[in-house]
Design a protein around this motif. Structure first.
Motif, PDB file in Angstrom:
ATOM      1  N   LYS A  20       0.908  -1.248  -0.076  1.00  0.00           N
ATOM      2  CA  LYS A  20      -0.089   0.230   0.085  1.00  0.00           C
ATOM      3  C   LYS A  20       0.939   1.226  -0.259  1.00  0.00           C
ATOM      4  N   GLY A  39       1.842   6.543  -2.087  1.00  0.00           N
ATOM      5  CA  GLY A  39       0.900   5.568  -1.883  1.00  0.00           C
ATOM      6  C   GLY A  39      -0.442   5.801  -2.939  1.00  0.00           C
ATOM      7  N   MET A  40      -1.273   5.396  -2.785  1.00  0.00           N
ATOM      8  CA  MET A  40      -2.546   5.205  -3.755  1.00  0.00           C
ATOM      9  C   MET A  40      -2.153   4.450  -4.850  1.00  0.00           C
ATOM     10  N   ASP A  41      -2.954   4.013  -5.768  1.00  0.00           N
ATOM     11  CA  ASP A  41      -2.697   3.278  -6.993  1.00  0.00           C
ATOM     12  C   ASP A  41      -1.980   4.074  -7.876  1.00  0.00           C
ATOM     13  N   SER A 142      -7.393   2.701   5.218  1.00  0.00           N
ATOM     14  CA  SER A 142      -7.800   3.152   4.027  1.00  0.00           C
ATOM     15  C   SER A 142      -6.861   4.034   3.306  1.00  0.00           C
ATOM     16  N   GLU A 143      -6.981   4.554   2.069  1.00  0.00           N
ATOM     17  CA  GLU A 143      -6.254   5.571   1.594  1.00  0.00           C
ATOM     18  C   GLU A 143      -6.611   6.832   2.233  1.00  0.00           C
ATOM     19  N   ARG A 144      -5.817   7.685   2.277  1.00  0.00           N
ATOM     20  CA  ARG A 144      -6.199   9.033   2.555  1.00  0.00           C
ATOM     21  C   ARG A 144      -6.760   9.774   1.206  1.00  0.00           C
ATOM     22  N   GLU A 145      -7.901  10.514   1.456  1.00  0.00           N
ATOM     23  CA  GLU A 145      -8.479  11.203   0.392  1.00  0.00           C
ATOM     24  C   GLU A 145      -7.880  12.515   0.074  1.00  0.00           C
TER      25      GLU A 145
END
Length: 178
Positions: A20, A39-41, A142-145
C-alpha cells in the motif's frame, strides 16, 4: 538474510503489487538526499527490469529535480503484515511529463487522478531483499483522500499555478523541469 537478483521475478512482483506504500530515494551530486513515501494506486511493474510510478502534486518536487542531475533511484517496499520482508529496487530513472510522447501510453496505465504531475520510469538493475524482522506490524485502514479532494477542488488551471509557485525548484534551488 538478504538476497540479490538482477530482475523482478513473479513472487517479487506479487509482493510489490500488494503493498500500500513505497518509498523513493534520490540525491543530486550535492545538496539534500530525498526520501519520499508514495501511496494510492500509483505504481506499475512493466517487466522484469522496469517499473513506472505516477508522481502526484506535492509540496515539493525533489525527485524530479534530482533526476535532472543524477538519474540514480532506489524504491523500497516494507511488509507491514504477513511474512517480514524489505525489498529494494535499485536503478536509473527518467521523468516523463505530459508534454512528452511517452505520457499518453503510460498515463493510461493508471486510474485518473487529479494532480498527476509526472511519471517516473525506472530501469531496475538490482533487486535486493532483506529480512525486515524489525519492521512493525501495521494494519491498513484506507487511503487518505485529502490530496485527491484538494486537487479535484483546485482544477487543472490552479494546479498548474501551484506547480509554477511551488514545484519548479527543489529545496536546494535546483530546477525540476516543470
Amino acid at each position: 538474510m538478504g538476497k540479490q537478483f538482477t530482475e523482478i521475478d513473479a513472487s517479487t512482483r506479487e509482493f510489490i503489487e500488494t503493498q500500500k506504500i513505497f518509498f523513493v530515494g534520490t540525491a543530486a551530486p550535492d545538496g539534500r538526499v530525498n526520501v519520499s513515501p508514495k501511496g494510492m494506486d500509483t505504481l506499475r511493474v512493466l517487466g522484469s527490469n522496469r517499473v513506472v510510478w505516477l508522481n502526484l502534486t506535492g509540496s515539493g518536487n525533489e525527485t524530479a529535480a534530482h533526476l535532472q542531475e543524477s538519474n540514480r533511484m532506489t524504491l523500497m517496499f516494507c511488509a507491514f503484515e504477513g511474512k517480514p520482508n524489505i525489498l529494494r529496487l535499485y536503478g536509473t530513472a527518467s521523468v516523463i511529463y505530459a508534454k512528452d510522447d511517452a505520457w499518453a501510453d503510460l498515463i493510461a496505465l493508471f486510474p485518473p487522478i487529479a494532480g498527476a504531475r509526472q511519471i517516473i520510469d525506472v530501469s531496475v538493475d538490482l533487486v535486493q531483499s532483506s529480512c525486515g524482522m524489525a519492521v512493525p506490524f501495521m494494519d491498513f485502514q484506507s487511503e487518505r483522500e485529502e490530496l485527491k479532494h484538494w486537487a479535484e477542488k483546485q482544477g487543472s488551471e490552479k494546479i498548474e499555478e501551484y506547480w509554477s509557485r511551488k514545484n519548479r525548484y527543489s529545496l536546494d534551488g535546483k530546477p525540476t523541469g516543470m
